[in-house]
Design an enzyme around this catalytic site. Structure first.
Site, PDB file in Angstrom:
ATOM      1  CG  HIS A 225      -1.881   1.095   1.344  1.00  0.00           C
ATOM      2  ND1 HIS A 225      -3.213   0.979   1.004  1.00  0.00           N
ATOM      3  CD2 HIS A 225      -1.714   2.376   1.745  1.00  0.00           C
ATOM      4  CE1 HIS A 225      -3.815   2.128   1.205  1.00  0.00           C
ATOM      5  NE2 HIS A 225      -2.930   3.003   1.652  1.00  0.00           N
TER       6      HIS A 225
ATOM      7  CG  HIS B 281      -1.418   6.865  -1.253  1.00  0.00           C
ATOM      8  ND1 HIS B 281      -2.722   6.897  -1.672  1.00  0.00           N
ATOM      9  CD2 HIS B 281      -1.435   6.224  -0.056  1.00  0.00           C
ATOM     10  CE1 HIS B 281      -3.489   6.302  -0.756  1.00  0.00           C
ATOM     11  NE2 HIS B 281      -2.743   5.887   0.229  1.00  0.00           N
TER      12      HIS B 281
ATOM     13  CD  GLU C  99      -5.793   6.566   7.649  1.00  0.00           C
ATOM     14  OE1 GLU C  99      -6.615   6.628   6.701  1.00  0.00           O
ATOM     15  OE2 GLU C  99      -4.625   6.999   7.570  1.00  0.00           O
TER      16      GLU C  99
END
Ligand code: BEZ
Ligand code: FE2
Length: 406
Positions: free
Chosen positions: A62, A64, A211
Site C-alpha cells: 500500500h 501512494h 483509520e
C-alpha cells in the site's frame, strides 16, 4: 540457470544454512551447492558477500506514489487536521510530483528490497512510471466520491483509469486493480459497482477502513470532526454508509483493508471470517495520531506497508519494519521480527495474488540479498539482525534478472 549461494536463505521452513538457490525466471530448487551443480552443471554460480541472507523480494502492499512531493507541507499529529491539509495542499503537491520524482521513489523502494508494490492511484498519474520500472505493480485505481450528484461522473473517470491500466503490456508487470477510498468518501451505489468490476475481472481489491477515531465517530453517530469537514467542503452533514453496511459490501470478495486501527475485535473477527486482510502501516498510523493496530490480537493475514509520503518520511520497507519493532514494544522482539518478515514477503504476496514472496520451486525468482555486518550467533536471530541493520539491500533480482547490486 543461476545458482545464488549465501550463508542463509529464508525459506517457508525458516532460515536454512549452507544452501543455495537455483533459478532462471523461476526458482527451481533450494539445496546444497554440490547437489544443485550435479543437477545443473552449466549453471552460473553467484557467491554473495560474507554474512549474506537471501530473501524473497519484499512487498509493499500500500503506497501512494502521487503524493511523493510532500516533505513538510502536510500537518502530522492528528488525522482530521492532516486531511484538511491534504485538501488545502493537494493541487500543489500533485503539480510538484513529476515522473522523475516518482521514479526516484521507486528506485528507493528497490534499494530497500521492494520488488513488488500496491500503488494506490487517485488520478492515474503514476501509471507511466509504473510501466517503466522493473518492479511488479498491483495498480489500484481508486474510486472516491460520496456526493450522489457527482458520483456518476467520478465513477466514469474511475472506469477510464481502470481501462488505461488494463492496456499495459505484459512486459510492464502491471496488474490492474480496484481501490475504494474509504467508507466516508464513497457513495454506496458506486461502491457496489466498483466491487462488481473487481469481481468480474478477478482484480485485487483494496480499501482504507477505520483509520481514525474521527472516522469511527462519523460512521457510528454522524458526529465529531468529520461533521465540520463535510459541512465545510461538501455541504452535507450525514454519513453515506455505516460500518456494517460498508463491510457487507465486500462479503463475497477478499479485500485488502488498509489500517483498521479503530476496528473492534468483533469487526476484525468478521473481516477474518470473510477472508479479508489488512495493510498495516505503522509509521503512517503514528504520524497521523491514529493509534496502534493490535497485531497480537488479530487472526487475519496482514502485510506491512509504508502508505505514501503524504503520511511518512520514506518508502523503505526496512525503515517500516524497524518502526514496527518500536511501535509494538510489548511483543517479544525475536518473534515479532520473524512475523514481520513473513508479513512483508509470503503473506503480502498471497494477499496481492502474486506468485512470488517465497523461496521455493515454481515461484517467480524475485530475490534480494541482505548482507549483515557480522555473523549472527543463531539462525533464530537472523530476522531481527536483518531488520535492525539493513538500510539498503546488496542485490536485487526480479524474475531472475539482476536489477541492482554489483
Ligand atoms: C468525498 O468525496 O466524500 C471525499 C473526498 C475526499 C476526501 C474526503 C471525502
Ligand atoms: Fe493510504
Amino acid at each position: 540457470m543461476k545458482i545464488l549461494v549465501a550463508d542463509y536463505i529464508y525459506t517457508p521452513k525458516g532460515f536454512v544454512e549452507y544452501q543455495a538457490v537455483a533459478f532462471d525466471e523461476k526458482i527451481h530448487a533450494v539445496n546444497s551447492l554440490e547437489s544443485l551443480l550435479a543437477t545443473y552443471p552449466k549453471a552460473e554460480i553467484i557467491r554473495t558477500a560474507p554474512h549474506s541472507v537471501i530473501y524473497p523480494g519484499f512487498i509493499n502492499t500500500h503506497v501512494h506514489l502521487e503524493f511523493s512531493a510532500n516533505k513538510t507541507s502536510l500537518e502530522y499529529g492528528s488525522f482530521m487536521p492532516w486531511l484538511d491539509s491534504v485538501i488545502a495542499n493537494r493541487d500543489e503537491l500533485m503539480q510538484n510530483c513529476d515522473n522523475k520524482m516518482m521514479q526516484k521513489e521507486c528506485d528507493n523502494m528497490l534499494h530497500s528490497g521492494i520488488t513488488a508494490f500496491g500503488a494506490i492511484s487517485s488520478f492515474g498519474t503514476e501509471l507511466e512510471v509504473c510501466q517503466k520500472i522493473p518492479q511488479r505493480v498491483v495498480f489500484f485505481n481508486e474510486l472516491i466520491g460520496s456526493n450522489a450528484q457527482y458520483a456518476d461522473m467520478l465513477y466514469g473517470d474511475f472506469l477510464e483509469r481502470v481501462k488505461a491500466s488494463q492496456s499495459c503490456s505484459r512486459a510492464s508487470r502491471v496488474t490492474p486493480a480496484v481501490a475504494i477510498h474509504s467508507p466516508y468518501s464513497v457513495h454506496p451505489v458506486i461502491l457496489e459497482k466498483a466491487v462488481t468490476v473487481a469481481k468480474q475481472n478477478s482484480m485485487p481489491l483494496s480499501a482504507h477502513f477505520l483509520e481514525s477515531q474521527a472516522e469511527r465517530e462519523w460512521l457510528e453517530n454522524g458526529t465529531g470532526e468529520f461533521k465540520n469537514f463535510f459541512e465545510k467542503y461538501f455541504n452535507t452533514s450525514t454519513p453515506v454508509t455505516t460500518i456494517e453496511e460498508f463491510m457487507h459490501a465486500f462479503d463475497n470478495y477478499p479485500t485488502h483493508f488498509a489500517h483498521c486501527v479503530q476496528a473492534t475485535k468483533d469487526e476484525l473477527a468478521y473481516l477474518s471470517s470473510k477472508g479479508h486482510s489488512i495493510a498495516h502501516c505503522p509509521r503512517s498510523n503514528r504520524y497521523l495520531g491514529c493509534g496502534r493496530l493490535k497485531i497480537e490480537e488479530i487472526d487475519l493475514p496482514f502485510s506491512v506497508a509504508t502508505d505514501g509520503l503524504s503520511s511518512n518520511d520514506s518508502l523503505s520497507i526496512f525503515d517500516e519494519l524497524r518502526a514496527a519493532l518500536m511501535l509494538h514494544n510489548d511483543i517479544p522482539i525475536q518473534a515479532l521480527a520473524a512475523q514481520l518478515i513473513k508479513a512483508a514477503t509470503s503473506d503480502a504476496a498471497e494477499i496481492l495474488g502474486l506468485n512470488c514472496g517465497k523461496i521455493e520451486a515454481d515461484r517467480l525468482a524475485d530475490l534480494v540479498v541482505v548482507t549483515l555486518p557480522d555473523l549472527p550467533q543463531t539462525k533464530e536471530e537472523v530476522a531481527l539482525w536483518s531488520i535492525i541493520h539493513t538500510k539498503k539491500v546488496s542485490e536485487v533480482y526480479i524474475e531472475g534478472e539482476k536489477i541492482y547490486g554489483k
